[in-house]
Scaffold this motif. Structure first.
Motif, short mmCIF file in Angstrom:
data_model
loop_
_atom_site.label_atom_id
_atom_site.label_comp_id
_atom_site.label_asym_id
_atom_site.label_seq_id
_atom_site.Cartn_x
_atom_site.Cartn_y
_atom_site.Cartn_z
N THR A 37 0.83 -1.21 0.00
CA THR A 37 0.00 0.00 0.00
C THR A 37 0.86 1.25 0.00
OG1 THR A 37 -1.73 -1.18 1.20
CG2 THR A 37 -1.84 1.23 1.21
N LEU A 38 1.94 1.25 0.77
CA LEU A 38 2.84 2.40 0.79
C LEU A 38 3.49 2.60 -0.58
CD1 LEU A 38 4.43 1.81 4.29
CD2 LEU A 38 2.87 3.66 3.65
N GLU A 39 3.78 1.50 -1.28
CA GLU A 39 4.30 1.60 -2.64
C GLU A 39 3.26 2.22 -3.56
OE1 GLU A 39 6.41 -1.66 -4.50
OE2 GLU A 39 6.75 -2.56 -2.54
N ALA A 40 2.00 1.84 -3.38
CA ALA A 40 0.92 2.39 -4.20
C ALA A 40 0.76 3.89 -3.95
CB ALA A 40 -0.38 1.66 -3.93
N VAL A 77 2.35 10.59 2.20
CA VAL A 77 3.09 11.37 1.21
C VAL A 77 3.65 12.64 1.84
CG1 VAL A 77 2.91 12.66 -0.94
CG2 VAL A 77 1.68 10.50 -0.68
N ALA A 78 2.79 13.34 2.58
CA ALA A 78 3.19 14.62 3.16
C ALA A 78 4.31 14.45 4.18
CB ALA A 78 1.98 15.30 3.80
N LEU A 79 4.19 13.44 5.04
CA LEU A 79 5.22 13.21 6.06
C LEU A 79 6.55 12.88 5.42
CD1 LEU A 79 3.23 11.23 8.77
CD2 LEU A 79 4.16 13.54 8.97
N GLN A 80 6.54 12.03 4.40
CA GLN A 80 7.80 11.68 3.75
C GLN A 80 8.45 12.92 3.14
OE1 GLN A 80 8.15 8.12 1.34
NE2 GLN A 80 9.35 9.21 -0.17
#
Length: 380
Positions: free
Chosen positions: A92-95, A204-207
């Motif tokens: 899911t994180l990859e998606a 996305v925002a945190l990364q």
């Protein structure tokens, strides 16, 4: 006009089930279905849906590959369905990195205790991301590079530019609630904690923010991301592999240290105890009376009790208003609260909640947030 939705899953039963739920809302309409990623890419081009629901594991082309191709050719908001396993979390994180806007557990009993609530949440999520217009800007993920000496013995990968491959189209610079977009200069205030709360669009925002912080960042960081318990270990590990600072899933009894970010465990509440000179974390089971586990309000409220006004609080993209009351408590003690601006949010709910009531000082674009933080704490 109804919101047009494409439903993608290799299970005919699940396609039918999701289609029935979506069509039950008068604001939503399923305009087509697909049984694999390749078919999904073709259907997006032909039907021009406003939202796609997407499974991850499918034949011919899986969901991650399909999201990448959709974002490259015909960008549209994608809601992923995921299994609540460690591997499901990684996929899911990859998606999300590929450009998906949000995700939900595939088993409806994992979404909510009550079937009616689960159905309402799915319909709500589809509507929430439908207004998000996307830009296609996928690029290859860079190769890993060594950390600085402050993180010796570990390697990091620079943040993927694909993580922003589904950005909303920019809107005018003036905030609709009147808050200035950017600090004109550092306030000169001293801080002892950076606290960040987020939900939909948060990974996305945190990364994007955390990968820009140096290894010697002078404050401890607490992170509250609405996320299932099965996902937070994988998310923390992913962030840690990408960042110069240390990132970990929080554990009870840990002493907060500068240059380390502590991610609240899914399904539980993270509180700060002790004193402002020796603050530590307490992890508690999430109370049934609370809608969010973890809750930004709970963590921010405990930060106000321990650190008083020596906190920089940041509210990022997310549905609902979690974080508003905790931010209010922090502001009452003299802390500064910042919000992500509407144009860069996946869902402008949580930031709007603090901006509309003038709790936040600034509404800051996501791509400027890390730089503003660094300037505010004296690292620029």
């Amino acid at each position: 006009m109804s919101i047009k939705v494409l439903v993608v899953d290799d299970s005919s039963f699940f396609r039918r089930r999701v289609s029935e739920i979506i069509n039950a809302d008068p604001m939503l309409e399923v305009v087509g279905t697909a049984s694999n990623g390749r078919e999904a890419v073709d259907q997006v081009r032909r039907l021009r849906p406003q939202v796609v629901t997407m499974d991850i594991e499918m034949p011919q082309m899986n969901g991650i590959e399909a999201v990448r191709e959709i974002m490259r050719t015909n960008p549209v908001p994608v809601l992923m369905f995921s299994s609540l396993t460690y591997e499901g979390a990684r996929s899911t994180l990859e998606a999300l990195e590929a450009g998906a806007a949000d995700f939900l557990p595939k088993r409806f009993e994992d979404i909510a205790n009550d079937r009616a609530n689960a159905i309402a949440l799915l319909q709500q999520r589809v509507k929430a991301i439908a207004s998000r217009r996307c830009l296609a800007t996928p690029r290859p993920t860079p190769s890993p590079v060594p950390r600085s000496t402050a993180g010796a013995g570990r390697t990091i990968t620079q943040p993927s530019t694909q993580f922003a491959s589904a950005r909303p189209v920019a809107k005018p610079a003036v905030s609709e609630v009147g808050a200035p977009r950017l600090p004109s200069r550092p306030s000169g205030k001293g801080y002892k904690l950076l606290a960040i709360g987020t939900s939909t669009g948060g990974p996305v925002a945190l990364q994007k923010i955390l990968t820009q912080l140096p290894a010697d960042f002078p404050l401890p960081i607490v992170l509250v991301q609405h996320m299932p318990a099965a996902f937070t270990p994988a998310f923390a590990q992913r962030l840690d592999s990408l960042c110069k600072i240390n990132v970990k899933e929080a554990q009870g009894g840990e002493i907060l240290k500068p240059g380390c970010a502590y991610l609240a465990p899914g399904g539980k509440q993270m509180l700060i105890d002790g004193s402002n000179r020796a603050a530590k974390l307490t992890i508690r089971e999430g109370g049934e009376q609370l809608n969010y586990k973890p809750s930004v309000d709970v963590t921010f409220g405990s930060a106000a009790r321990i650190f008083r006004g020596d906190v920089l609080g940041v509210i990022l993209t997310g549905m609902g208003a979690d974080g508003r009351e905790g931010s209010r408590m922090l502001k009452r003690e003299g802390a500064h609260i910042w919000a992500q601006d509407e144009a860069s949010c996946v869902v402008y709910g949580m930031p709007q909640a603090v901006a509309a009531e003038q709790i936040s000082l600034y509404s800051i674009p996501l791509d400027k947030m890390a730089d503003c933080i660094l300037k505010e704490v004296g690292r620029r």
